[in-house]
Design a protein around this motif. Sequence first.
Motif, PDB file in Angstrom:
ATOM      1  N   ASP A  36       0.854  -1.185   0.000  1.00 29.39           N
ATOM      2  CA  ASP A  36       0.000   0.000   0.000  1.00 29.39           C
ATOM      3  C   ASP A  36       0.890   1.235   0.000  1.00 29.39           C
ATOM      4  N   ILE A  37       0.375   2.335  -0.519  1.00 27.60           N
ATOM      5  CA  ILE A  37       1.116   3.595  -0.448  1.00 27.60           C
ATOM      6  C   ILE A  37       1.143   4.123   0.986  1.00 27.60           C
ATOM      7  N   ASN A  38       0.194   3.648   1.787  1.00 28.82           N
ATOM      8  CA  ASN A  38       0.108   3.981   3.212  1.00 28.82           C
ATOM      9  C   ASN A  38       0.873   2.915   4.000  1.00 28.82           C
ATOM     10  N   LEU A  39       2.170   3.141   4.212  1.00 30.34           N
ATOM     11  CA  LEU A  39       2.992   2.123   4.853  1.00 30.34           C
ATOM     12  C   LEU A  39       2.561   1.815   6.283  1.00 30.34           C
ATOM     13  N   PRO A  40       2.274   2.810   7.137  1.00 33.02           N
ATOM     14  CA  PRO A  40       1.820   2.467   8.493  1.00 33.02           C
ATOM     15  C   PRO A  40       0.574   1.580   8.480  1.00 33.02           C
ATOM     16  N   GLY A  41      -0.350   1.859   7.570  1.00 30.25           N
ATOM     17  CA  GLY A  41      -1.547   1.029   7.469  1.00 30.25           C
ATOM     18  C   GLY A  41      -1.216  -0.379   7.026  1.00 30.25           C
ATOM     19  N   ALA A  42      -0.309  -0.502   6.062  1.00 38.45           N
ATOM     20  CA  ALA A  42       0.098  -1.827   5.583  1.00 38.45           C
ATOM     21  C   ALA A  42       0.807  -2.602   6.682  1.00 38.45           C
ATOM     22  N   GLU A  43       1.653  -1.919   7.426  1.00 36.27           N
ATOM     23  CA  GLU A  43       2.368  -2.574   8.525  1.00 36.27           C
ATOM     24  C   GLU A  43       1.403  -3.048   9.604  1.00 36.27           C
ATOM     25  N   ASN A  44       0.365  -2.272   9.842  1.00 34.99           N
ATOM     26  CA  ASN A  44      -0.636  -2.660  10.833  1.00 34.99           C
ATOM     27  C   ASN A  44      -1.367  -3.930  10.406  1.00 34.99           C
ATOM     28  N   VAL A  45      -1.711  -4.015   9.122  1.00 36.99           N
ATOM     29  CA  VAL A  45      -2.389  -5.212   8.606  1.00 36.99           C
ATOM     30  C   VAL A  45      -1.461  -6.418   8.696  1.00 36.99           C
ATOM     31  N   ALA A  46      -0.215  -6.244   8.273  1.00 41.40           N
ATOM     32  CA  ALA A  46       0.742  -7.356   8.320  1.00 41.40           C
ATOM     33  C   ALA A  46       0.969  -7.829   9.746  1.00 41.40           C
ATOM     34  N   ALA A  47       1.049  -6.887  10.677  1.00 44.80           N
ATOM     35  CA  ALA A  47       1.243  -7.249  12.082  1.00 44.80           C
ATOM     36  C   ALA A  47       0.052  -8.036  12.605  1.00 44.80           C
ATOM     37  N   GLY A  48      -1.154  -7.629  12.211  1.00 46.73           N
ATOM     38  CA  GLY A  48      -2.348  -8.347  12.634  1.00 46.73           C
ATOM     39  C   GLY A  48      -2.376  -9.762  12.090  1.00 46.73           C
ATOM     40  N   ILE A  49      -1.923  -9.938  10.870  1.00 46.79           N
ATOM     41  CA  ILE A  49      -1.863 -11.279  10.270  1.00 46.79           C
ATOM     42  C   ILE A  49      -0.878 -12.151  11.038  1.00 46.79           C
ATOM     43  N   ARG A  50       0.275 -11.595  11.355  1.00 43.98           N
ATOM     44  CA  ARG A  50       1.283 -12.367  12.096  1.00 43.98           C
ATOM     45  C   ARG A  50       0.791 -12.719  13.493  1.00 43.98           C
ATOM     46  N   GLU A  51       0.107 -11.783  14.139  1.00 43.67           N
ATOM     47  CA  GLU A  51      -0.433 -12.045  15.479  1.00 43.67           C
ATOM     48  C   GLU A  51      -1.464 -13.164  15.449  1.00 43.67           C
ATOM     49  N   ALA A  52      -2.152 -13.309  14.328  1.00 44.18           N
ATOM     50  CA  ALA A  52      -3.164 -14.359  14.190  1.00 44.18           C
ATOM     51  C   ALA A  52      -2.551 -15.690  13.745  1.00 44.18           C
ATOM     52  N   GLY A  53      -1.222 -15.720  13.627  1.00 43.41           N
ATOM     53  CA  GLY A  53      -0.538 -16.955  13.256  1.00 43.41           C
ATOM     54  C   GLY A  53      -0.182 -17.070  11.798  1.00 43.41           C
TER      55      GLY A  53
END
Length: 252
Positions: A36-53
């Motif tokens: 995404d052009i919005n890196l903080p938003g993309a990082e938040n999504v990726a972090a949520g995916i990792r937290e969910a396993g």
Amino acid sequence: MRLEDKVAIVTGAASGIGRAIAEVFAEQGAKVVVSDINLPGAENVAAGIREAGGNAVAVKTDVADTEDVAAMISLAVNEYGTLDILVNNAGVMDNFEPAGDIDEAKWERVFSINANGVMLGSREALKIFREKKKGAIINIASIGGLYGARAGAAYTASKHAVIGFTKNTGFMYANEGIRCNAISPGAVETNIGASMTAINEFGMGRTQPGMALNPRIAKPVEIANVALFLASDEASFVNGAVIVADGGWSAY
């Protein structure tokens, strides 16, 4: 796991449909590059995916920039070794301007993201897909790519271009194990309206009769589930297709 060990890139994945696709793909075993052009938003999504396993990394990408797109593809390969699925989801709306009121700079911005972005991502991914003789491209078009009264001229034309590009790409590489399909969503709960700055009253007024026929607004996950099917081996014989997901809006 319908996408176990597959590597997927999803553009415009910091929110809305892109986010839902990234999350659903990860739940089904894919390793996901959240672009995404919005890196903080993309990082938040990726972090949520990792937290969910799940397994995900984020990357900042302007899909209209050739170098950014090449870097996005390279990140997937460097991080996960290959690429199996590309979802060209990033997009912006116009302000419902009819042809007589189009500003050239706005026209070019809409096309650079909605149409050029699809071409640039696909062109780069095809280098990998053609070598491995397998790959899936999923383009998020719009009901506006099939009808003339769902947006302004720029958005409508750009999404018609996406559909034409999808059909041509699907046909061109059909003998190489590569599939290219599009989804044409109707109204979906996303923040794409944030890209609209000054609504054209005439254009908006002309689209209202068609808008009034819309049965309901979709949840992003409802579109993500269609993308999951197209990305999976279950859709092995689906190529060059445009799947409408609009709750029956276009059936009227």
